[in-house]
Design a protein around this motif. Structure first.
Motif, mmCIF file in Angstrom:
data_model
loop_
_atom_site.group_PDB
_atom_site.id
_atom_site.type_symbol
_atom_site.label_atom_id
_atom_site.label_comp_id
_atom_site.label_asym_id
_atom_site.label_seq_id
_atom_site.Cartn_x
_atom_site.Cartn_y
_atom_site.Cartn_z
ATOM 1 N N LEU A 94 46.244 -12.620 51.732
ATOM 2 C CA LEU A 94 47.503 -12.345 52.215
ATOM 3 C C LEU A 94 47.700 -11.007 53.101
ATOM 4 N N ARG A 95 48.749 -10.785 53.809
ATOM 5 C CA ARG A 95 48.967 -9.327 54.197
ATOM 6 C C ARG A 95 49.359 -8.613 53.048
ATOM 7 N N HIS A 96 48.712 -7.381 52.719
ATOM 8 C CA HIS A 96 48.782 -6.734 51.556
ATOM 9 C C HIS A 96 48.498 -5.123 51.518
ATOM 10 N N GLN A 97 49.078 -4.863 52.865
ATOM 11 C CA GLN A 97 48.818 -3.193 53.199
ATOM 12 C C GLN A 97 49.169 -2.343 51.990
ATOM 13 N N LYS A 98 50.455 -2.703 51.384
ATOM 14 C CA LYS A 98 50.830 -1.898 50.378
ATOM 15 C C LYS A 98 50.319 -2.161 49.100
ATOM 16 N N PHE A 99 49.453 -3.251 49.049
ATOM 17 C CA PHE A 99 48.835 -3.674 47.698
ATOM 18 C C PHE A 99 47.454 -3.540 47.493
ATOM 19 N N ALA A 100 46.856 -2.440 48.308
ATOM 20 C CA ALA A 100 45.379 -2.351 48.095
ATOM 21 C C ALA A 100 44.889 -2.102 46.699
ATOM 22 N N ILE A 101 45.836 -1.805 45.715
ATOM 23 C CA ILE A 101 45.370 -1.526 44.553
ATOM 24 C C ILE A 101 44.924 -2.828 43.755
ATOM 25 N N TYR A 148 38.487 -1.375 48.192
ATOM 26 C CA TYR A 148 39.890 -0.556 48.239
ATOM 27 C C TYR A 148 39.690 0.808 48.999
ATOM 28 N N LEU A 149 38.498 1.372 49.114
ATOM 29 C CA LEU A 149 38.316 2.565 50.001
ATOM 30 C C LEU A 149 38.441 2.267 51.348
#
Length: 327
Positions: free
Chosen positions: A271-278, A303-304
């Motif tokens: 899904l779109r998860h730009q803020k949730f790369a963690i 992640y990197l």
């Protein structure tokens, strides 16, 4: 064997998450949503209208009026979507649109499809809205909107006054109780916040954001196992909620549910998860603890790729170096 995940690491995730509308407001832009059927026939039935951020997480929630219009005030510039649902229509999410921070007013049009034409294809799974929410009196809704405006300006005492007034006018106003919980959080009244969220659920057991907010309180109180039940309920009601998935992945990781943690993290990646790369850090930790080193390295590298300048980037680089030396 990978290093164990610390409680401090997991709780830092909690601090990244905003409570519902918090942090998404703060300017004077008014966003007006106009809802109609494909033939431009207006929708007279009140519908639930949710403002979503770029990650498709809900940041504001209201209902349309009898003319098919809904208003969000004090919206910041940025990328948004709108989700519309309710009796008689198929849930619809708009295309992404951008609000220029220099604007003061913007209108977005959303076309919905009558549920009768799609119920068979969807197995009748349209999300219901409680009758209590549909029957909110105009006076109560106006107080709710004033409270939302005050929240956007971090005027917590003022917001509390308006939300309390809304619940006095209409004691079954679940969304107002949910927002009272958010206000209480910002006033550092955590027990009161939990009571408000529970009251919201008692009034509307389909209010996914209230379950999510309770899970965040559990997280803050180090009750990581207990957070899973309200998270599961939130995800049942809102299966695409990336924030809830991330909290569930972290909770599963902390309590030994490694396969579940990996599954939720991988679902986030689709899904779109730009803020949730963690989520890739969580998957990497779970793979490490499962002694699947190559997979762990792959997650750290993802992640990197997604967050090369983040605060945890150097930790991920160090982990890759360490694991490659072992592999």
């Amino acid at each position: 064997m990978g290093r164990p995940v610390t409680l401090g690491f997991l709780l830092c995730l909690f601090n990244v998450f905003a409570f519902a509308q918090r942090g998404s407001w703060g300017s004077d832009i008014e966003l007006r949503i106009k809802i109609s059927f494909e033939n431009d026939r207006p929708v007279g039935t009140p519908l639930r209208v949710q403002l979503l951020n770029g990650s498709e997480n809900m940041i504001a929630d209201t209902f349309s009026d009898g003319t098919g219009q809904a208003v969000f005030r004090s919206v910041r510039g940025g990328n948004y979507k709108v989700r519309v649902s309710g009796l008689g229509v198929l849930e619809t999410t708009s295309e992404s649109f951008t609000i220029d921070p220099r604007d003061r007013f913007q209108v977005q049009y959303v076309h919905v499809t009558p549920a009768a034409t799609t119920a068979e294809a969807n197995g009748g799974q349209n999300k219901p809205i409680s009758a209590a929410e549909l029957n909110v009196p105009d006076k109560a809704r106006k107080e709710f909107d004033k409270g939302t405006d005050a929240m956007g300006k971090s005027q917590w005492d003022e917001a509390e006054k308006h939300f309390e007034r809304a619940t006095e006018i209409y004691p079954r106003y679940a969304s107002a109780f949910n927002n009272l919980g958010i206000v209480a959080i910002n006033q550092n009244k955590l027990p009161a916040a939990r009571g408000y969220f529970q009251q919201a659920i008692n009034l509307d057991d389909h209010l996914a954001s209230a379950y999510l907010n309770i899970s965040k309180l559990d997280y803050n109180e180090h009750r990581l196992k207990e957070a899973q039940a309200p998270l599961a309920k939130a995800l049942t009601l809102d299966p695409m909620n990336v924030e809830a998935m991330l909290l569930m992945a972290a909770s599963q990781l902390s309590t030994g549910g490694l396969e579940q943690a990996i599954a939720y993290a991988h679902r986030i990646h689709t899904l779109r998860h730009q803020k949730f790369a963690i989520s890739h850090i969580i998957a990497a930790q779970a793979f490490e603890r499962s002694e699947k080193i190559a997979a762990a390295i792959g997650e750290y590298q993802l992640y990197l790729q997604e967050a090369p300048q983040s605060a945890l980037a150097q930790n991920a680089r160090d982990a890759v170096t360490r694991l490659q030396s072992q592999h």
